[in-house]
Design a protein around this motif. Structure first.
Motif, PDB file in Angstrom:
ATOM      1  N   SER A 512      31.634  16.304  31.452  1.00 43.08           N
ATOM      2  CA  SER A 512      32.761  17.229  31.311  1.00 43.08           C
ATOM      3  C   SER A 512      33.277  17.216  29.878  1.00 43.08           C
ATOM      4  O   SER A 512      33.897  16.248  29.426  1.00 43.08           O
ATOM      5  N   MET A 513      33.018  18.305  29.170  1.00 42.27           N
ATOM      6  CA  MET A 513      33.442  18.378  27.773  1.00 42.27           C
ATOM      7  C   MET A 513      34.959  18.431  27.651  1.00 42.27           C
ATOM      8  O   MET A 513      35.556  17.846  26.747  1.00 42.27           O
ATOM      9  N   SER A 514      35.619  19.093  28.628  1.00 44.71           N
ATOM     10  CA  SER A 514      37.083  19.229  28.539  1.00 44.71           C
ATOM     11  C   SER A 514      37.756  17.859  28.652  1.00 44.71           C
ATOM     12  O   SER A 514      38.712  17.549  27.945  1.00 44.71           O
ATOM     13  N   VAL A 515      37.228  17.009  29.544  1.00 44.96           N
ATOM     14  CA  VAL A 515      37.802  15.666  29.708  1.00 44.96           C
ATOM     15  C   VAL A 515      37.586  14.870  28.429  1.00 44.96           C
ATOM     16  O   VAL A 515      38.488  14.178  27.948  1.00 44.96           O
ATOM     17  N   ARG A 516      36.373  14.999  27.852  1.00 48.96           N
ATOM     18  CA  ARG A 516      36.075  14.260  26.624  1.00 48.96           C
ATOM     19  C   ARG A 516      37.014  14.687  25.492  1.00 48.96           C
ATOM     20  O   ARG A 516      37.577  13.864  24.784  1.00 48.96           O
ATOM     21  N   ASP A 517      37.197  16.002  25.377  1.00 48.04           N
ATOM     22  CA  ASP A 517      38.069  16.509  24.298  1.00 48.04           C
ATOM     23  C   ASP A 517      39.508  16.051  24.478  1.00 48.04           C
ATOM     24  O   ASP A 517      40.175  15.676  23.514  1.00 48.04           O
ATOM     25  N   SER A 518      39.988  16.084  25.727  1.00 46.56           N
ATOM     26  CA  SER A 518      41.383  15.662  25.953  1.00 46.56           C
ATOM     27  C   SER A 518      41.542  14.173  25.657  1.00 46.56           C
ATOM     28  O   SER A 518      42.560  13.737  25.121  1.00 46.56           O
ATOM     29  N   LEU A 519      40.502  13.369  25.959  1.00 44.13           N
ATOM     30  CA  LEU A 519      40.562  11.937  25.659  1.00 44.13           C
ATOM     31  C   LEU A 519      40.630  11.717  24.150  1.00 44.13           C
ATOM     32  O   LEU A 519      41.425  10.911  23.665  1.00 44.13           O
ATOM     33  N   ILE A 520      39.801  12.477  23.411  1.00 46.57           N
ATOM     34  CA  ILE A 520      39.793  12.306  21.944  1.00 46.57           C
ATOM     35  C   ILE A 520      41.164  12.637  21.368  1.00 46.57           C
ATOM     36  O   ILE A 520      41.685  11.919  20.500  1.00 46.57           O
ATOM     37  N   LEU A 521      41.779  13.706  21.857  1.00 43.26           N
ATOM     38  CA  LEU A 521      43.127  14.067  21.374  1.00 43.26           C
ATOM     39  C   LEU A 521      44.119  12.933  21.616  1.00 43.26           C
ATOM     40  O   LEU A 521      44.901  12.555  20.739  1.00 43.26           O
ATOM     41  N   VAL A 522      44.075  12.374  22.825  1.00 45.12           N
ATOM     42  CA  VAL A 522      44.993  11.287  23.185  1.00 45.12           C
ATOM     43  C   VAL A 522      44.748  10.082  22.282  1.00 45.12           C
ATOM     44  O   VAL A 522      45.692   9.466  21.767  1.00 45.12           O
ATOM     45  N   LEU A 523      43.457   9.760  22.042  1.00 46.39           N
ATOM     46  CA  LEU A 523      43.118   8.579  21.236  1.00 46.39           C
ATOM     47  C   LEU A 523      43.526   8.780  19.775  1.00 46.39           C
ATOM     48  O   LEU A 523      44.005   7.850  19.118  1.00 46.39           O
ATOM     49  N   GLN A 524      43.352  10.017  19.268  1.00 39.13           N
ATOM     50  CA  GLN A 524      43.723  10.262  17.866  1.00 39.13           C
ATOM     51  C   GLN A 524      45.237  10.126  17.665  1.00 39.13           C
ATOM     52  O   GLN A 524      45.696   9.628  16.651  1.00 39.13           O
ATOM     53  N   LYS A 525      45.993  10.570  18.672  1.00 39.18           N
ATOM     54  CA  LYS A 525      47.451  10.372  18.595  1.00 39.18           C
ATOM     55  C   LYS A 525      47.783   8.890  18.633  1.00 39.18           C
ATOM     56  O   LYS A 525      48.633   8.401  17.904  1.00 39.18           O
ATOM     57  N   ALA A 526      47.077   8.161  19.521  1.00 39.46           N
ATOM     58  CA  ALA A 526      47.386   6.745  19.727  1.00 39.46           C
ATOM     59  C   ALA A 526      47.101   5.907  18.486  1.00 39.46           C
ATOM     60  O   ALA A 526      47.782   4.908  18.238  1.00 39.46           O
ATOM     61  N   ILE A 527      46.118   6.353  17.656  1.00 45.82           N
ATOM     62  CA  ILE A 527      45.770   5.576  16.459  1.00 45.82           C
ATOM     63  C   ILE A 527      46.966   5.472  15.511  1.00 45.82           C
ATOM     64  O   ILE A 527      47.129   4.506  14.780  1.00 45.82           O
ATOM     65  N   PHE A 528      47.840   6.497  15.539  1.00 44.63           N
ATOM     66  CA  PHE A 528      49.002   6.495  14.635  1.00 44.63           C
ATOM     67  C   PHE A 528      50.279   6.064  15.360  1.00 44.63           C
ATOM     68  O   PHE A 528      51.380   6.241  14.851  1.00 44.63           O
ATOM     69  N   SER A 529      50.126   5.522  16.546  1.00 42.44           N
ATOM     70  CA  SER A 529      51.306   5.115  17.318  1.00 42.44           C
ATOM     71  C   SER A 529      51.952   3.887  16.685  1.00 42.44           C
ATOM     72  O   SER A 529      51.307   3.108  15.996  1.00 42.44           O
ATOM     73  N   ARG A 530      53.255   3.718  16.944  1.00 40.28           N
ATOM     74  CA  ARG A 530      53.935   2.521  16.436  1.00 40.28           C
ATOM     75  C   ARG A 530      53.557   1.284  17.250  1.00 40.28           C
ATOM     76  O   ARG A 530      53.647   0.171  16.767  1.00 40.28           O
ATOM     77  N   GLN A 531      53.189   1.526  18.503  1.00 42.92           N
ATOM     78  CA  GLN A 531      52.885   0.406  19.397  1.00 42.92           C
ATOM     79  C   GLN A 531      51.496  -0.151  19.097  1.00 42.92           C
ATOM     80  O   GLN A 531      50.530   0.597  19.021  1.00 42.92           O
ATOM     81  N   LEU A 532      51.420  -1.466  18.945  1.00 42.09           N
ATOM     82  CA  LEU A 532      50.137  -2.115  18.658  1.00 42.09           C
ATOM     83  C   LEU A 532      49.152  -1.898  19.815  1.00 42.09           C
ATOM     84  O   LEU A 532      47.979  -1.602  19.594  1.00 42.09           O
ATOM     85  N   ASP A 533      49.643  -2.022  21.068  1.00 44.80           N
ATOM     86  CA  ASP A 533      48.753  -1.852  22.232  1.00 44.80           C
ATOM     87  C   ASP A 533      48.135  -0.460  22.263  1.00 44.80           C
ATOM     88  O   ASP A 533      46.989  -0.292  22.674  1.00 44.80           O
ATOM     89  N   ALA A 534      48.915   0.540  21.840  1.00 46.08           N
ATOM     90  CA  ALA A 534      48.406   1.924  21.842  1.00 46.08           C
ATOM     91  C   ALA A 534      47.269   2.052  20.831  1.00 46.08           C
ATOM     92  O   ALA A 534      46.242   2.686  21.103  1.00 46.08           O
ATOM     93  N   ARG A 535      47.443   1.415  19.667  1.00 44.23           N
ATOM     94  CA  ARG A 535      46.378   1.505  18.649  1.00 44.23           C
ATOM     95  C   ARG A 535      45.119   0.758  19.127  1.00 44.23           C
ATOM     96  O   ARG A 535      43.997   1.203  18.894  1.00 44.23           O
ATOM     97  N   LYS A 536      45.339  -0.380  19.800  1.00 40.95           N
ATOM     98  CA  LYS A 536      44.184  -1.119  20.330  1.00 40.95           C
ATOM     99  C   LYS A 536      43.468  -0.281  21.404  1.00 40.95           C
ATOM    100  O   LYS A 536      42.235  -0.276  21.493  1.00 40.95           O
ATOM    101  N   ALA A 537      44.272   0.425  22.201  1.00 38.64           N
ATOM    102  CA  ALA A 537      43.687   1.286  23.243  1.00 38.64           C
ATOM    103  C   ALA A 537      42.832   2.380  22.597  1.00 38.64           C
ATOM    104  O   ALA A 537      41.747   2.719  23.084  1.00 38.64           O
ATOM    105  N   ALA A 538      43.333   2.917  21.479  1.00 39.32           N
ATOM    106  CA  ALA A 538      42.586   3.977  20.784  1.00 39.32           C
ATOM    107  C   ALA A 538      41.248   3.450  20.287  1.00 39.32           C
ATOM    108  O   ALA A 538      40.205   4.096  20.447  1.00 39.32           O
TER     109      ALA A 538
END
Length: 1339
Positions: A512-538
């Motif tokens: 599913s390309m749509s699921v993959r794309d939505s995951l990438i968007l979420v991960l790219q946001k998480a990389i710049f998150s203030r929370q350390l756990d969010a960046r690790k999740a990314a």
């Protein structure tokens, strides 16, 4: 004539009608009615006319009416008439029936009974009339002739119903009869007759006729007998299911005549019946309550009858109704855990297995319900789903979610709660596979729980999700929106949950390309998150994507299959995406990840640990990843060849205020480079074809760069002194100061770098002597730092004390290194390996790291480094390590090793510790692969087929090696005896003994050997003694009951410690040399009491079974009676031998403390269980006229002669030793008043605590005697003749002491003094003598 009667009826001429019908004979009357009915004209009017002309006041009128009834019943049943005409005739006859006198009704009812018995009912229409006749008859007050006597209408009706239910019924009319009985007023007894008869007819009916009959029965149950109806239905379908199962098991033996119905037909009928019962419960809640009540009672007696697939399906269908849901789920959960506990209890005792061979397993039944529900049982699915989630939530794991471990085997080591949780997951997974409509609901609920239970462990839900995705990956496409919603919450979840969740849904990303794309968007946001756990999740998410989206041309080697991908969908993504798109996509992700290299150490750490896996699975990314790593290391590498140290450590830390943090995990970066380079050189070079020269040059460039860099760092690290890193013995390592924290960080980084370089130089050295000298040089640097850290940690008493830093060596390298050090006999390698072998410290270090890696695998299911999450690789490495450690331990005895010079454990001891951990890990994580593991250890039998591997034989071979070592230890001199090694050997033998089949010859030999060791070795080491006896008991219970063994041990304890009466000399008898003055108390005594308590638990469990069997009044009484007798015999023999065990122990002069306390508690428990047994016999005497068996009488006699009197003497002894300790404390108090007050209060508290079980024991004895009196009365056998009169516990006067005190005291208050002393003195009264009369104190 018919016309005339109709005409007269129309004119309402009663006289005319009377005259007209008077002259008709019975035959003419019948023919006239038949003709009129067949013509279909005015039949009712004709009958009405005949009835009007035949008044009930005249005998002739009654007779004529009876003739009409007798003629109409066969006419109606003949099937020649139209349905409407039949209803019309029956309706009229029913109206007129109430006017008939009692004797006519009786005759008519008897006629109906004959018709039913004759089987001439074809459509059952006339039965409506029968119900009216019976109802009218029951209201009749007339005396009616029946046989030779007379009965009233009610009694006559009862006799008719009795006759009817005792006679044979035509299967075709059962439903009509069941329907008829609804309209008749029935007493409770009559209803029971009817219901039982209908239930007996089930087996004679065609299966398709069962649902309508059940429906009629349920309607009938509104009058009563609900329990009988439900019990009969459940029992019938349970029998059918069993027969069906038998036929499936042995299809060739089925007899064609009694062959059951097809499976699908049976399941559909069961489904319909369940629906009928559910509908009935909706209308009448009492049926539901009755069902639960019945099943609860039945489950106590025979769980196999109560919880069969049909009844469980029925319960789950009803559970949808919220009013009953809680009750049903509580009942099912209790049944599941109870079944698991009982199975566990049985598996642990041969004695119980012999007495109760078959045990019911409710988990198999519930999974069978899931399988059965595939036949259109939609009404069961919601209940199954709710039960599955309820089980998973009620019994969720308590341990925090670690890494993805290998599939664990839920064997005996697992608790019932864990088995219940696993069952919940199995129910949901199987339901998901079978029922399509409910899939989205299950998926949604699983995802909700993963999100909302972030604080508690969710590993079981993630495992379930992973299995669901594997079973049906394309199903998730329909629910992709739900998955993308879950991705939005990734930033708020713990990192372990994120990794598990992404691994679970990974196959969906491929389709599913749509699921993959939505995951990438979420991960790219998480990389710049203030929370350390969010960046690790990314980072975790991006690494997963890189691993799973291969670029065309990437190598596909079997070594790449990682645990998370191995079992998942093997879809080829090239079908979905082209190579260029994948490449662009991967390079874009790598760009995002490069940003993370400037973030916190935790984030960088994840990247360094993940890059190797990405590279291995997506080799086309090699150059990009290597370039990234090269640019990163260059920030810290000092290229000048003579500069020491070679790396800038100060760049790795960051200060924030007073606190100092690690910013760059340099050792991990170097470790990642080393592994990636090694993989690149071994794999890419081998597979290179004709490629573009520029690209090759570029690639060779970074490869050369890395090699030069690593060699330069190696050279300079060896030259560097600790001072170069600002670390030496004088440095501050305290964790409370900033400098100390910085030095600790530096030390761990330097040690890590040394380890990485050791692995690099050994792996690339190709057995070169110079390289191995470098390895030793690096180890020297590592060891110096390690010693300093240990020394400082010891001084600071910090929590880190003596904990070895986590090693950077990979598991694969550790197995290679150990094999080379200890097992490499190649001539060409000898000179270079001699360099490493010369350093005992290095050898010990290699074994220590292996031990650490195995420990990590045992605790988390994975290890650090490459392939750490690959169960297959870990298994192979474990086999290699085990072979080496086993050889090293068995070839070089510990005594040979020089022990004076070195600190810490010897290498042999470390090997032994490693072996113990490996054997444990194998049984926990790789239970299914134990045969291959044992095969790998046996060098002589390398080519055997897997199917031929005999686990018991192989395990026995390994056990023999450790037996030899243990015998050597035990026969060594006192100076050479090593307690730690002996303990480890005993624990290893215990672990390996679990692999032996308890029925095998090898098991018996091992048990005999263990008994011999305990009998012949006078071990004084308490830990070893405890280990040996625990091993002995664990083996013995799987062979037979250990009571005779306990008796011998108790006799030895008694002989060792002496008697409570000091004047008695005990004959010196010794069965077990292991019981001696040092070990007898508390070690052996507590173990014997612990084992006796386990036997008591087993006996208690059996007595409960006895009580259940005693209350079971089923038809199969002979089988139950035989089983009861066997159980009673087993219980009494066990208790009899246990009494002799306690007889020895209560006469033993045990020291005050834990032994006395445990013995008093065990005695209380023994009397409580004796009381339970007596209660069982009281109940048996109530139910039957059984007398008390002789063996029970012997048991009571034994308790009266060998236990109760000794218990009272022991209580006196206990109080005596406590009063002595009190008086001793008082004396000390007089000498030193101020200092000793606290000591006295401590002694007082201790005495109070230790004498607390005494009242409980006395109460238990008195309860036992009370119920003995009851049983004596019931059975007319005087059991109390064996009981001696109990000692009065209020107070005791010691006559001899009283005389001496009276002589000594000459003061006026001499009379009061003995009473004062009385509280602190104790006596041992004459057993047969009554206590002396109390002497009252003067006031």
């Amino acid at each position: 004539m018919a016309q005339r009667i109709l005409q007269l009826a129309a004119e309402e001429s009663t006289e005319g009608l009377r005259e007209a019908v008077q002259g008709l004979t019975e035959r003419e009357l019948g023919d006239m009615v038949t003709r009129q009915a067949l013509r279909g004209r005015e039949t009712a009017a004709l009958l009405r006319g005949i009835f009007r002309g035949s008044p009930c006041s005249q005998q002739s009128g009654v007779l004529r009416r009876l003739q009409v009834y007798k003629h109409c019943v066969p006419l109606v049943e003949s099937g020649d008439l139209h349905v409407g005409k039949v209803s019309e005739i029956i309706g009229l006859l029913m109206l007129e029936a109430r006017q008939l006198p009692g004797h006519a009704l009786a005759e008519l009812a008897t006629l109906f009974v004959e018709v039913i018995k004759g089987g001439s009912l074809s459509n059952g229409k006339s039965l409506e009339l029968f119900s009216t006749v019976l109802t009218a008859l029951s209201n009749s007050k007339e005396s009616l002739a029946y046989g030779k006597g007379e009965l009233n209408g009610e009694e006559f009706k009862k006799q008719l119903i009795n006759t009817l239910c005792s006679s044979k019924w035509d299967p075709q009319c059962v439903i009509h009869l069941a329907n008829m009985f609804r309209d008749i007023p029935l007493s409770g007894e009559e209803l029971q007759f009817v219901v039982e008869k209908v239930l007996r007819m089930f087996s004679k009916l065609d299966l398709q006729e069962i649902p309508p009959l059940v429906y009629q029965l349920l309607l009938l149950s509104a009058k009563g007998s609900k329990k009988t109806v439900l019990e009969g239905i459940i029992s019938f379908f349970n029998q059918l299911d069993k027969r069906q199962k038998e036929e499936q098991r042995v299809p060739q033996s089925t007899d064609l005549e009694v062959a059951t119905v097809p499976l699908d037909q049976l399941r559909h009928v069961e489904g319909t019946v369940i629906l009928h019962i559910v509908s009935a419960i909706n209308l009448d809640q009492d049926i539901g309550e009755e069902l639960i009540k019945h099943l609860k009672t039945e489950q106590q007696k025979d769980p196999g009858k109560a919880l069969c697939p049909f009844s469980v399906a029925l319960l789950l269908s009803i559970a949808v109704k919220h009013r009953l849901q809680e009750q049903i789920f509580d009942f099912l959960k209790t049944s599941i855990t109870r079944s698991c506990k009982d199975l566990q209890f049985l598996q642990a005792s041969k004695f119980l297995q012999d007495l109760c061979p078959q045990q019911y397993d409710v988990t198999a039944v519930i999974l069978e319900v899931v399988k059965n529900s595939a036949f259109g049982w939609d009404h069961v699915t919601q209940g199954l789903v709710d039960l599955g989630f309820s089980l998973m939530e009620s019994y969720e794991p308590k341990k925090p979610f670690g890494g993805k471990a290998a599939e664990t085997n839920l064997g005996l080591s697992k608790m019932p709660a864990q088995q219940a949780c696993k069952l919940g997951a199995s129910i949901l997974l199987e339901t998901f596979k079978v029922h399509e409509p409910i899939r989205s609901d299950i998926l949604e609920q699983v995802l909700n729980r993963v999100l909302t239970k972030a604080a508690s462990p969710v590993s079981h839900f993630i495992d379930l999700l992973s299995n669901i995705v594997v079973s049906a990956p394309l199903v998730l496409q329909n629910s992709s929106s739900r998955v993308t919603e879950t991705f939005d919450n990734l930033s708020f979840l713990p990192i372990d949950t994120v990794q598990g969740l992404l691994r679970a849904v990974q196959p969906l990303l491929k389709v599913s390309m749509s699921v993959r794309d939505s995951l990438i968007l979420v991960l790219q946001k998480a990389i710049f998150s203030r929370q350390l756990d969010a960046r690790k999740a990314a980072v975790a998410g991006f690494l997963l994507l890189l691993r799973n989206f291969k670029i065309l041309g990437s190598l596909t080697s079997s070594q790449c299959s990682q645990a998370i991908g191995a079992t998942q969908v093997q879809a080829d993504v090239h079908a979905c995406y082209n190579s260029a798109a994948n490449e662009a996509f991967c390079l874009e992700i790598l760009g995002s990840l490069r940003r993370c290299l400037s973030q916190q150490a935790d984030v960088r750490l994840m990247l360094y640990e993940g890059f190797y896996d990405v590279l291995r699975r997506n080799s086309q990314l090699a150059s990009s990843i290597m370039e990234t790593l090269l640019s990163q290391i260059k920030q810290y590498y000092l290229p000048q060849p003579d500069l020491l140290p070679p790396l800038k450590l100060e760049g790795c830390i960051m200060a924030q205020g007073d606190q100092i943090f690690l910013q760059e995990p340099l050792a991990h970066l170097l470790c990642c480079i080393q592994h990636c380079l090694a993989w690149y050189k071994s794999t890419v070079h081998l597979c290179k074809g004709a490629e573009d020269e520029e690209e090759e040059e570029e690639e060779v460039g970074f490869e050369q760069n890395f090699e030069e860099m690593l060699e330069s760092v190696t050279r300079r690290m060896i030259k560097s002194e600790l001072e170069d890193f600002e670390l030496d013995k004088s440095a501050d390592f305290s964790p409370s100061s900033g400098v100390g924290v910085k030095n600790n960080i530096y030390a761990i980084q330097v040690m890590g770098i040394c380890e990485v370089l050791i692995e690099y130089n050994f792996s690339t050295g190709n057995f070169s002597k110079n390289r191995f000298e470098d390895v030793l040089g690096l180890f020297t640097c590592y060891n110096k730092l390690s010693e300093i850290l240990k020394e400082k940690a010891g001084k600071n008493k910090s929590t880190m004390g003596n904990k070895i830093a986590r090693s950077f060596l990979s598991m694969g390298f550790v197995s290679t290194l150990l094999t080379a050090l200890f097992r490499d006999n190649a001539q060409s390698h000898e000179e270079s390996l001699a360099v490493l072998r010369s350093s005992t410290e290095f050898l010990r270090y290699a074994v220590s790291v292996a031990l650490q890696k195995v420990q990590q695998l045992e605790e988390t299911g994975q290890t650090d480094g490459p392939d750490g999450q690959n169960p297959e690789k870990m298994f192979q490495n474990l086999c290699k390590i085990t072979r080496v450690l086993l050889w090293r331990y068995t070839s070089i005895p510990t005594a040979v090793e020089e022990s004076g010079k070195k600190k810490g454990k010897s290498i042999s001891l470390l090997c032994l510790e490693g072996l113990l951990r490996i054997f444990n890990t194998m049984q926990q994580l790789y239970a299914a692969r134990i045969p291959q593991f044992l095969q790998a250890l046996d060098i002589t039998d390398g080519d055997a087929e897997e199917a031929d591997i005999n686990v018991t034989e192989k395990a026995a071979f390994q056990i023999r090696q450790f037996q030899r070592s243990l015998v050597n230890q035990l026969s060594s001199t006192e100076d050479d005896f090593n307690s730690k090694e002996t303990q480890l050997l005993i624990t290893i033998l215990s672990t390996l003994s679990k692999l032996l089949d308890p029925g095998s010859q090898q098991f018996l030999q091992f048990l005999t050997w263990t008994v011999k060791i305990c009998k012949e070795n006078a071990l004084e080491d308490l830990s070893c003694c405890k280990g040996l006896l625990t091993l002995l008991f664990s083996l013995h219970v799987l062979y037979k009951s250990p009571v005779s063994l306990l008796r011998e041990l108790a006799q030895d304890i008694h002989a060792c410690l002496g008697d409570i009466d000091q004047d008695i000399e005990i004959e010196s008898r010794s069965h077990f040399a292991i019981v001696n003055m040092k070990t007898a108390a508390p070690t052996v005594c507590l173990l014997v009491l612990g084992q006796a308590d386990k036997v008591l638990e087993e006996v208690d469990w059996l007595i409960k079974r006895l009580t259940i069997l005693g209350s079971d009044t089923s038809e199969d009484s002979t089988q139950a009676s035989n089983q009861t007798q066997a159980l009673e015999k087993g219980v009494i023999l066990q208790l009899g031998t246990l009494l002799t065990v306690f007889h020895e122990l209560v006469q033993t002069a045990l020291p005050a403390g834990s032994c006395v306390d445990s013995l008093l508690r065990s005695l209380s428990k023994t009397y409580a269980i004796l009381t339970s047994l007596i209660k069982h016999y009281i109940q048996a005497c109530r139910c039957t006229s059984n007398t008390v068996p002789g063996r029970l009488e012997k048991l009571v006699k034994l308790s009266g002669s060998h236990l109760t009197p000794q218990c009272y003497s022991f209580i006196t002894y206990v109080q005596n030793i406590h009063s002595e300790s009190l008086s001793f404390a008082e004396e000390k108090k007089k000498k030193k008043k101020e200092d000793e007050t606290a000591a006295v209060s401590t002694v007082m508290a201790k005495v109070l605590r230790e004498t607390k079980p005494i009242p409980n024991l006395i109460f238990a004895i008195e309860q036992y005697e009370k119920f003995l009196i009851h049983l004596s009365k019931k059975s007319k056998v005087n059991l109390m003749q064996y009981m001696k009169l109990s000692t009065s516990r209020d107070f005791r006067i010691n006559a001899s002491m009283l005389d001496s005190v009276l002589q000594e005291q000459n003061t006026e208050d001499a009379e009061n003094e003995p009473d004062n002393n009385q509280s602190s003195t104790a006596e041992q009264p004459d057993k047969n003598q009554e206590p002396q009369k109390k002497r009252r104190r003067k006031k």
